[in-house]
Write an enzyme that holds these catalytic residues in place. Structure first.
Site, short mmCIF file in Angstrom:
data_model
loop_
_atom_site.label_atom_id
_atom_site.label_comp_id
_atom_site.label_asym_id
_atom_site.label_seq_id
_atom_site.Cartn_x
_atom_site.Cartn_y
_atom_site.Cartn_z
N CYS A 2 8.39 -100.85 60.91
CA CYS A 2 8.68 -100.07 59.71
C CYS A 2 9.21 -98.72 60.13
CB CYS A 2 7.42 -99.89 58.87
SG CYS A 2 6.62 -101.44 58.39
N LYS A 604 15.18 -104.23 63.48
CA LYS A 604 15.84 -103.85 64.72
C LYS A 604 14.85 -103.58 65.84
CE LYS A 604 19.57 -102.43 67.01
NZ LYS A 604 20.56 -103.42 67.44
#
EC number: 2.6.1.16
Length: 609
Positions: A2, A604
């Protein structure tokens, strides 16, 4: 998994936080939210989906606050809903928390709080932090000690930020085996999971180490402590990079931009580490005792694992020392052999990959004499935790599917192999320079390859297929693995990769009439073997897409669709064929109408195990 962003300063906080969250969206995009303090109360807004949804929901609000925290989420506990989105608040809405990571003992903590009469409103582990802090604060009325006590109760890896409605000039934050960076500006301060989120405001940073908390105040220095509230003096570092490259610069997608930036990235590295004659510079791993090692252990995840797998093939062929390549998530759970002369190499684009950092701990526990890191972020936990780090110098990469960072990894690992030939005396000077000159040609060859329109046309023929088989041998096998991963990541199709010689040992049973088989034929030493494998699958009526060098035009006689790659030195060819795989995945995803930069279910930076 996050993104956290917080601001306290002289500007209106919500626009600053929204801009920061947009730069962190690559870390997760299931939901987004922020919290601020308005007229003495908490203001919280959360939405499902991207940061733009959150921004749109705030257009009619007029929150005059100098303090805010925000979050963009990739779900680990609880499905993506508004109630599970961050920030989380306590039952009386006195404090708000944003959190990245996993609280391993949240069930026990939640059971305790429920027994104390506390009511929960979400299914997440993160809400426990807010509820636990508020529970303690009700007793002590001491902001800092309540925060310290709360942190002492948490088990797991996490970073978090917290604000309290009665303290509009204080932002609290902490890190435990999860990245959190402080940005120190003029009359304003920031917290973020990635420093690039605030670089347009300040380049003065402090990275919280594991087990540290910070008290960010309005208009004065940031105070840093350990969780037991012992004051820590931390130096302020000036980062040299900027947020340049954080926009698309005319490209439709970040991934496409980053694919076309690869010649520039490769040129920067080859000219830094190779002289015009192809000899590797002393600057590459200067002072690093490569001659002391007689084996290598490489640990990585995902695309980085594929880079390490290619390094195994190249290093073993150049210097004949054993190279072991491990998936990081498995490495820590098995007793892999590590000798006294083992060089450990950890690869992570972000430098924050949780399983790779766990492997670093394992190497340290087993007293490995030297650990080398390869990553793209200078202030990352990997970069600061290893003995020496090679930086990719790829610039910011925003597309979730790695492109330029991956090819930079390949190049650095190839250069490592070339450097080892010097310390191990396995190549003559002429042979060494021939390899280097082949790498110096890479930027020009990449530009030629990217101008090949046939790269983009293949998807028109195969866009309706939902299953592909990739085949490669020797140096092309790891590159096929990466190409198959790219097709999975953004085209959402099943793509399986096998060593071509293994087809007869089972996978050929998957072949039926019209089955699309993608063959990477770029390793000249096994080219005839690849042709033989193609004939085998053609005999089962497969449809063969052949990726081969310009010198291998005869491949057209045995394949149905051809993509030709410029002729190159054998050490350079894996990078060129990697780019083919990237373009194939991009064009297929585009044809299917998929989200390119933020594919479903992915993030990512994988900062949880």
């Amino acid at each position: 998994m996050c993104g956290i962003f917080g601001y306290l300063g002289s500007k209106l906080a919500i626009p600053v936080v929204l801009d920061g969250l947009a730069k962190l969206e690559y870390r997760g995009y299931d939901s987004a939210g922020l919290a601020s303090i308005h007229l003495g109360d908490l203001f919280v807004r959360k939405t499902i989906g991207r940061v733009d949804e959150l921004r749109h929901s705030l257009e009619q609000e007029n929150i005059q606050s100098l303090l805010a925290i925000g979050h963009t989420r990739w779900a680990t506990h609880g499905v993506p809903t508004v109630s599970n989105a961050h920030p989380h608040v306590d039952e009386n809405r006195t404090c708000a928390v944003v959190h990245n990571g996993i609280i391993e003992n949240f069930k026990e903590l939640k059971s305790f709080l429920l027994s104390e009469g506390v009511s929960f409103s979400s299914d997440t582990d993160s809400e426990v932090i807010a509820q636990l802090f508020a529970y303690r604060y009700q007793t002590t009325a001491d902001l800092i000690h309540s925060f310290s006590w709360t942190l002492s109760q948490l088990q797991g890896s996490f970073s978090c930020g917290l604000i309290h409605k009665d303290h509009p000039d204080v932002l609290l934050c902490a890190a435990q085996e999860s990245p959190l960076i402080l940005g120190l500006g003029e009359g304003e301060n920031f917290i973020a999971s990635d420093s690039r989120a605030f670089l347009k405001h300040t380049q003065s940073i402090q990275a919280l180490a594991s087990g540290e908390l910070a008290i960010v105040g309005l208009g004065h220095e940031v105070e840093t402590y350990n969780f037991a509230l012992k004051r820590i003096s931390k130096p302020v570092r000036q980062v040299t990079y900027t947020d340049a490259g954080s926009d698309k610069q005319g490209y439709s997608y970040y991934m496409l931009k980053e694919i076309y930036e690869q010649p520039e990235v490769l040129e920067r590295l080859v000219h830094k580490y190779l002289d015009p004659q192809g000899h590797i510079s002393e600057k590459f791993l200067q002072g690093f005792p490569l001659e002391d090692f007689d084996e290598i252990s490489i640990v990585a995840c995902g695309s980085s694992y594929h880079a390490g797998f290619l390094a195994k093939y190249i290093i073993e062929s150049l210097v004949s020392i054993p190279v072991h390549v491990e998936v990081a998530s498995e490495f820590r759970y098995r007793r892999a052999y590590i000798g006294q002369k083992t060089l450990a190499i950890l690869i992570s684009q972000s430098g924050e990959t949780a399983d790779t950092l766990a492997a670093l701990k394992e190497f340290r526990r087993r007293q490995v004499s030297c650990v080398l890191g390869i990553c793209n972020v200078e202030e990352s936990a990997l970069a600061t935790g290893v003995d020496h780090c090679l930086f990719l110098e790829a610039g910011i990469e925003i597309g979730v599917a790695s492109t330029k960072a991956f090819t930079a990894q390949l190049l650095l690992l190839i250069l490592l192999g070339l450097k080892l030939t010097i310390s191990k005396h396995t190549l003559s000077l002429t042979e060494h320079c021939a390899c280097g000159k082949g790498l110096l040609e890479l930027p020009e060859l990449c530009n030629r390859l990217l101008a090949n329109e046939n790269l983009h046309s293949w998807a028109h023929t195969y866009c309706n297929e939902d299953r592909f088989i990739f085949l490669g041998r020797r140096l092309m096998y790891p590159i096929c693995m990466e190409a198959a991963l790219k097709l999975k990541e953004i085209a959402y199709v099943e793509a399986n990769c096998y060593p071509a010689g293994e087809m007869k040992h089972g996978p050929i049973a998957l072949i039926s009439k019209g089955s699309p088989v993608i063959t990477f034929c770029g390793d000249s030493t096994v080219y005839e073997k690849m042709v033989g494998c193609i004939m085998e699958v053609k005999a089962r009526q497969a449809h063969v897409i052949a990726v081969a060098s310009e010198a291998q035009e005869d491949i057209a006689a045995v394949s149905d669709f051809q993509i030709y790659v410029p002729n190159s030195h054998s050490l350079a060819s894996p990078i060129l064929y990697t780019i083919v795989g990237q373009i194939m995945a991009y064009t297929m995803a585009l044809k299917k109408g998929n989200e390119i930069d933020c594919p479903r279910n992915l993030a990512k930076s994988v900062t949880v195990e």
